[in-house]
Write a protein that holds these residues in place. Structure first.
Motif, PDB file in Angstrom:
ATOM      1  N   GLN A  34      34.426   3.028  39.781  1.00 27.81           N
ATOM      2  CA  GLN A  34      34.507   2.781  41.219  1.00 27.81           C
ATOM      3  C   GLN A  34      35.545   3.702  41.863  1.00 27.81           C
ATOM      4  O   GLN A  34      35.295   4.281  42.924  1.00 27.81           O
ATOM      5  CB  GLN A  34      34.867   1.315  41.451  1.00 27.81           C
ATOM      6  CG  GLN A  34      34.690   0.838  42.855  1.00 27.81           C
ATOM      7  CD  GLN A  34      34.931  -0.649  42.965  1.00 27.81           C
ATOM      8  OE1 GLN A  34      35.845  -1.190  42.354  1.00 27.81           O
ATOM      9  NE2 GLN A  34      34.107  -1.315  43.744  1.00 27.81           N
ATOM     10  N   GLU A  35      36.667   3.868  41.207  1.00 25.69           N
ATOM     11  CA  GLU A  35      37.705   4.763  41.722  1.00 25.69           C
ATOM     12  C   GLU A  35      37.221   6.212  41.743  1.00 25.69           C
ATOM     13  O   GLU A  35      37.480   6.943  42.696  1.00 25.69           O
ATOM     14  CB  GLU A  35      38.982   4.641  40.880  1.00 25.69           C
ATOM     15  CG  GLU A  35      39.738   3.349  41.094  1.00 25.69           C
ATOM     16  CD  GLU A  35      40.187   3.175  42.535  1.00 25.69           C
ATOM     17  OE1 GLU A  35      40.706   4.141  43.137  1.00 25.69           O
ATOM     18  OE2 GLU A  35      40.011   2.066  43.074  1.00 25.69           O
ATOM     19  N   GLN A  36      36.509   6.601  40.705  1.00 30.30           N
ATOM     20  CA  GLN A  36      35.988   7.965  40.649  1.00 30.30           C
ATOM     21  C   GLN A  36      34.952   8.214  41.745  1.00 30.30           C
ATOM     22  O   GLN A  36      34.920   9.280  42.353  1.00 30.30           O
ATOM     23  CB  GLN A  36      35.365   8.239  39.282  1.00 30.30           C
ATOM     24  CG  GLN A  36      36.363   8.293  38.151  1.00 30.30           C
ATOM     25  CD  GLN A  36      35.676   8.423  36.801  1.00 30.30           C
ATOM     26  OE1 GLN A  36      34.714   9.177  36.669  1.00 30.30           O
ATOM     27  NE2 GLN A  36      36.164   7.692  35.812  1.00 30.30           N
ATOM     28  N   LYS A  41      34.779   6.780  44.644  1.00 28.31           N
ATOM     29  CA  LYS A  41      35.404   6.810  45.969  1.00 28.31           C
ATOM     30  C   LYS A  41      35.746   8.232  46.393  1.00 28.31           C
ATOM     31  O   LYS A  41      35.765   8.533  47.581  1.00 28.31           O
ATOM     32  CB  LYS A  41      36.689   5.969  45.981  1.00 28.31           C
ATOM     33  CG  LYS A  41      36.456   4.499  46.069  1.00 28.31           C
ATOM     34  CD  LYS A  41      37.777   3.768  46.126  1.00 28.31           C
ATOM     35  CE  LYS A  41      37.578   2.276  46.109  1.00 28.31           C
ATOM     36  NZ  LYS A  41      38.861   1.555  46.108  1.00 28.31           N
ATOM     37  N   ASP A  42      36.004   9.083  45.424  1.00 27.56           N
ATOM     38  CA  ASP A  42      36.371  10.472  45.704  1.00 27.56           C
ATOM     39  C   ASP A  42      35.159  11.390  45.862  1.00 27.56           C
ATOM     40  O   ASP A  42      35.315  12.573  46.138  1.00 27.56           O
ATOM     41  CB  ASP A  42      37.271  11.013  44.590  1.00 27.56           C
ATOM     42  CG  ASP A  42      38.598  10.285  44.516  1.00 27.56           C
ATOM     43  OD1 ASP A  42      39.051   9.772  45.559  1.00 27.56           O
ATOM     44  OD2 ASP A  42      39.176  10.224  43.410  1.00 27.56           O
ATOM     45  N   TYR A  69      28.092   2.888  36.371  1.00 32.62           N
ATOM     46  CA  TYR A  69      28.762   1.833  37.143  1.00 32.62           C
ATOM     47  C   TYR A  69      27.860   0.614  37.271  1.00 32.62           C
ATOM     48  O   TYR A  69      28.293  -0.522  37.046  1.00 32.62           O
ATOM     49  CB  TYR A  69      29.153   2.363  38.525  1.00 32.62           C
ATOM     50  CG  TYR A  69      29.631   1.289  39.459  1.00 32.62           C
ATOM     51  CD1 TYR A  69      30.895   0.732  39.312  1.00 32.62           C
ATOM     52  CD2 TYR A  69      28.827   0.829  40.494  1.00 32.62           C
ATOM     53  CE1 TYR A  69      31.340  -0.266  40.170  1.00 32.62           C
ATOM     54  CE2 TYR A  69      29.259  -0.155  41.349  1.00 32.62           C
ATOM     55  CZ  TYR A  69      30.510  -0.705  41.189  1.00 32.62           C
ATOM     56  OH  TYR A  69      30.941  -1.696  42.030  1.00 32.62           O
ATOM     57  N   ILE A  84      35.949  -0.668  37.239  1.00 37.81           N
ATOM     58  CA  ILE A  84      37.077  -0.294  38.098  1.00 37.81           C
ATOM     59  C   ILE A  84      37.304   1.215  38.046  1.00 37.81           C
ATOM     60  O   ILE A  84      37.482   1.869  39.078  1.00 37.81           O
ATOM     61  CB  ILE A  84      38.360  -1.054  37.687  1.00 37.81           C
ATOM     62  CG1 ILE A  84      38.156  -2.566  37.835  1.00 37.81           C
ATOM     63  CG2 ILE A  84      39.553  -0.580  38.496  1.00 37.81           C
ATOM     64  CD1 ILE A  84      37.784  -3.026  39.223  1.00 37.81           C
ATOM     65  N   SER A  85      37.279   1.766  36.856  1.00 33.91           N
ATOM     66  CA  SER A  85      37.498   3.200  36.688  1.00 33.91           C
ATOM     67  C   SER A  85      36.408   4.019  37.398  1.00 33.91           C
ATOM     68  O   SER A  85      36.709   4.972  38.123  1.00 33.91           O
ATOM     69  CB  SER A  85      37.529   3.546  35.206  1.00 33.91           C
ATOM     70  OG  SER A  85      37.603   4.928  35.011  1.00 33.91           O
TER      71      SER A  85
END
Length: 108
Positions: A28-30, A32-33, A80, A25-26
């Motif tokens: 994946q969020e990184q 996205k940016d 990831y 999750i962490s």
């Protein structure tokens, strides 16, 4: 039936609270940016579709493999994928364990 749902929720909570799931999750969020990574992921998806639709053309497969390899060379994406694989292994383990359990119970 409510007890079954509670037990399933407990298994899901165990997976969700795992280090590997939280890492997925962490990361994946990184990602996205990061426009470069997102574009590379989209390119791989596009080539996967093209490869399937082409009837498994080897030249498209080579291009797909090259793009996938380039993507895997990005450290955050590689981490990831490793974490995602571990999460999928947990899910598969639960599924196989349930299948074995029911099979044993029904065939006894």
């Amino acid at each position: 039936m409510e007890n079954v749902y509670k037990a399933i929720d407990a298994v899901i909570d165990c997976i969700i609270s795992s280090k590997d799931y939280q890492m997925c999750i962490s990361l994946q969020e990184q990602m996205k940016d990061n426009q470069e990574i997102m574009e590379a992921i989209q390119q791989v998806k596009k080539l996967q579709k093209k490869y399937i639709r082409s009837g498994y053309d080897t030249s498209i497969k080579q291009e797909l493999d090259q793009c996938t390899q380039s993507l895997m060379e990005i450290p955050i994406y590689h981490l990831y994928q490793d974490s995602l694989e571990k999460v999928n292994e947990m899910i598969c383990f639960v599924k196989e364990s349930l299948n074995d359990y029911f099979s044993d119970k029904l065939n006894s």
